[in-house]
Scaffold this active site. Sequence first.
Site, short mmCIF file in Angstrom:
data_model
loop_
_atom_site.label_atom_id
_atom_site.label_comp_id
_atom_site.label_asym_id
_atom_site.label_seq_id
_atom_site.Cartn_x
_atom_site.Cartn_y
_atom_site.Cartn_z
N ASP A 1 -19.25 -12.52 55.73
CA ASP A 1 -18.75 -11.99 57.01
C ASP A 1 -19.32 -12.77 58.20
OD1 ASP A 1 -17.78 -10.04 55.34
OD2 ASP A 1 -18.56 -8.35 56.49
N HIS B 1 -23.48 -12.67 54.67
CA HIS B 1 -23.08 -13.13 56.02
C HIS B 1 -23.29 -14.63 56.16
CE1 HIS B 1 -23.73 -8.80 56.53
NE2 HIS B 1 -22.86 -8.86 57.52
#
Length: 310
Positions: A114, A270
């Site tokens: 992400d 992430h």
Amino acid sequence: MRNPKIDFKNMTVKQWKQIITICVITLITILLFLAIFNGVRYAHYKKLIKNEQLVNTESYDNLDSQEISRLIKFLGSADPNESLSYQKSYPDLYVENDFNFVKSKDNVVYLTFDDGPNVNVTPRVLDVLKQYDVKATFFVIYKEGEAEEALYKRIVDEGHTIAVHTSSHSYNAIYSSVDAYLADFEKISSKIESVTGVKPEIFRFPGGSINSYNVGLYQELIAEMLRRGYVYYDWHVSSGDASGPSVSADKIKNNVLNTTNDKEAIVLMHDGPGHGATADALPGIIEGLKSKGYRFAALDNSVTPSCFGY
Ligand code: ZN
């Protein structure tokens, strides 16, 4: 024959006890009935949400009027005969989808990243994935720069799934209304499509589908996105790489390896700014999961979603 009358003044203790017992039993029966009734009703609406029938005016034809008014009340929305204003917005923001999810027969991990692309982290993540021939999924945010646009393209060129995360990643802005969410979604979706030629079909809500910012809105939001054919993916396993300012690569690796045990696992990581440790942890994560018997795949909209309960 005279009517039998209860003489409250001259009732015995035994008679009082009988009356109180009858009252208590009646009360418990009523409460039980209400609990069961509401439970069944809630399960029914939950099914409607899952089946994409929520807020879709066409599907109201299949429901009786009482059902409609209950549904509308449940949704807290307006007139069932009029579609909601945001349903008319963004006519291109639809994807074909039969919501036919497939269960994997073997053990599979879906690595997801992400908040990228980031020029320092994403290329390193992509390099590791290439080295191990692993396909993954990138839930990206909106970036204007040439270097970032090249990364959108590289994600697609190297066989990964590019998916929508958000344009602004501002919780307060995107979760202020369905309209605001759609505007943000449209901006990143059309950016991805114009740069890569790929129209994203899946997405991940910032903060997950249910979070402290979208209380009171998430049901309507989820319903609208499902109505448009989009599938969202929360996660089964969190790498914990965003749980603090400087989580070590070892900690990230152990978080993933120790908590990935199910047959299918969607892993949250992430590749935004400052997530170098995630890139450092990645080889160990891939090797560790391989030795636990997992294969890797990129998400697409046939993968059974991980959705937080509601
Ligand atoms: Zn995010």
